[in-house]
Scaffold this active site. Structure first.
Site, PDB file in Angstrom:
ATOM      1  N   LYS A   1     -96.348  23.730 -41.367  1.00 13.95           N
ATOM      2  CA  LYS A   1     -95.382  24.813 -41.563  1.00 13.95           C
ATOM      3  C   LYS A   1     -96.123  26.055 -42.052  1.00 13.95           C
ATOM      4  O   LYS A   1     -96.674  26.779 -41.248  1.00 13.95           O
ATOM      5  CB  LYS A   1     -94.265  24.343 -42.490  1.00 13.95           C
TER       6      LYS A   1
ATOM      7  N   SER B   1     -84.480  22.161 -46.595  1.00 20.21           N
ATOM      8  CA  SER B   1     -84.775  23.109 -45.526  1.00 20.21           C
ATOM      9  C   SER B   1     -83.572  23.595 -44.741  1.00 20.21           C
ATOM     10  O   SER B   1     -83.651  24.623 -44.066  1.00 20.21           O
ATOM     11  CB  SER B   1     -85.774  22.486 -44.556  1.00 20.21           C
TER      12      SER B   1
ATOM     13  N   HIS C   1     -91.582  22.301 -47.385  1.00 21.30           N
ATOM     14  CA  HIS C   1     -91.095  23.645 -47.095  1.00 21.30           C
ATOM     15  C   HIS C   1     -91.473  24.629 -48.203  1.00 21.30           C
ATOM     16  O   HIS C   1     -90.877  25.713 -48.292  1.00 21.30           O
ATOM     17  CB  HIS C   1     -89.586  23.621 -46.880  1.00 21.30           C
TER      18      HIS C   1
END
Length: 408
Positions: A248, A189, A217
């Site tokens: 996320k 990330s 991610h």
């Protein structure tokens, strides 16, 4: 004994190194993301544009998700009522775990309170249960994976980032009959590069090792159903354990693992950080369930738009001579390389231009590699990108950062 002095000195050292962290006081505005209200040191609000959120697709404000979370709140109440074992497993938890297992084509899934807890609980438990387990960890793995490895108290070796030759050497040097677990990520990330999923799984098969893939991610954003990079590359069946997050791209909160039923059941039954933690609130779980299913069924257009936005911004940064760190993912890191200048750049963007990008410094990244980590979303239109480019150019000029070296 002056106990207070130890704490003051610890914070003073961080300040002296230029890496003292200040939390931005924000009020996200549902329906207006990426816009928010920022409250300054005097409590005065003003409008800013967020360019560093992990709500990668804006699903934290999507009407489908908000509606589902609201219905769960009204139907189930505010809290789950306990740990998963003691009255805290609502029907929504069961449905979400079934959905996640199906998404990753696994027998079972287990939802936990965060991605950090999922990594710590799963890695430590798996390794503890394998006698004499050797853990092989990519050097750029997330802190939560490192925590899980340490908590296992098993022997570990660290292989150079994405270095297949080094990993193979370490595997060959280990006893062929010894249990082994390779831990790595699909999207790293801070740099934005991809893990070598197929190649690492090939080495694992050749040396009878298990694999643990962190897709936090990537879930929601890659693959035809949003199951991650492994799905995108057609190798989702290969990792032993897939770990993901709901916090996320899915815009909610929580983490999870998906694997064979026996592995999931062992973690469910043994991992202390799962067993003794209060269950996620029903509103969070209901919203997450709606987000996962929406991005599975109707998410391809938003995924394509997301990739286009990231690609467009990278091209514009390069054309302007700004030191964007090259990578193939949706992460857009801009190199600074100094903690004080990185903080100054962030402060000027916020105070003078209404643009919020949090500085990234040690221990999140190694000292000397400080950066601004930009995460464009499908909702960052061309006008906002124009404003960002102009603001970055002015700040770079003011701080004399034009010639600073980019790093990959």
């Amino acid at each position: 004994m002056d106990y207070d002095r130890f704490f003051k000195d610890a914070v003073a050292k961080i300040r002296d190194e230029g890496r003292y962290r200040v939390f931005a006081d924000l009020a996200r505005e549902c329906g207006r993301f990426p816009h928010a209200q920022y409250f300054d040191a005097h409590g005065q609000p003003r409008s800013v544009t967020i360019w560093c959120s992990n709500d990668y697709l804006g699903m934290g404000q999507h009407p489908v998700v908000v509606k589902a979370a609201t219905e769960a709140l009204e139907g189930y109440g505010t809290g789950a009522g306990g740990t998963r074992n003691i009255s805290g497993t609502t029907h929504l938890h069961v449905l979400l775990e079934r959905e996640l297992a199906a998404l990753h084509q696994r027998e079972s899934a287990l939802v936990m309170t965060s991605g950090y807890v999922a990594n710590e609980a799963a890695i430590s438990t798996i390794a503890k249960l394998l006698p004499g387990c050797l853990i092989l960890s990519d050097e750029k793995n997330h802190a939560s994976m490192i925590h899980g490895i340490r908590d296992s108290r098993c022997e570990k070796v660290i292989f150079r980032h994405n270095d297949l030759d080094h990993l193979e050497q370490l595997l060959k040097s280990a006893d062929s009959g010894r249990p082994k677990l390779i831990a790595f990520e699909s999207v790293y990330s801070m740099d934005g590069d991809f893990g070598l999923i197929e190649e690492i799984c090939d080495l694992a098969d050749a040396h009878q090792a298990l694999t643990y893939l962190d897709e936090v991610h990537a879930v929601g954003m890659y693959g035809p159903n949003g199951a991650g990079v492994a799905e995108q590359r057609g190798v989702m069946h290969r990792p032993t354990v897939i770990q993901g997050t709901l916090a996320k791209a899915y815009g909610c909160m929580g983490g999870y693992i998906a694997a064979k039923a026996d592995i999931v059941d062992a973690i469910r039954s043994i991992a202390s950080s799962f067993i003794f933690t209060t269950s996620l609130a029903p509103a969070v779980v209901g919203g997450a369930l709606a987000s996962v299913t929406h991005l599975r069924d109707e998410g391809q257009m938003v995924r394509e738009r997301h990739q286009e936005r990231a690609s467009t911004l990278k091209h514009r940064l390069k054309a302007a001579g700004l030191p964007v760190m090259d990578n193939p993912s949706h992460i857009v890191p801009v190199w600074v390389g100094d903690p004080v200048l990185c903080k100054q750049a962030s402060d000027r963007l916020l105070e003078r231009h209404g643009i919020y990008i949090q500085p990234i410094n040690y221990p999140t990244v190694p000292k000397g590699t400080e950066r601004l980590r930009i995460t464009p979303t499908p909702l960052h239109h061309d006008g906002l990108m124009d404003q960002l480019m102009q603001s970055l150019h002015e700040v770079w000029q003011e701080l004399g950062l034009e010639t600073r070296k980019a790093a990959a």
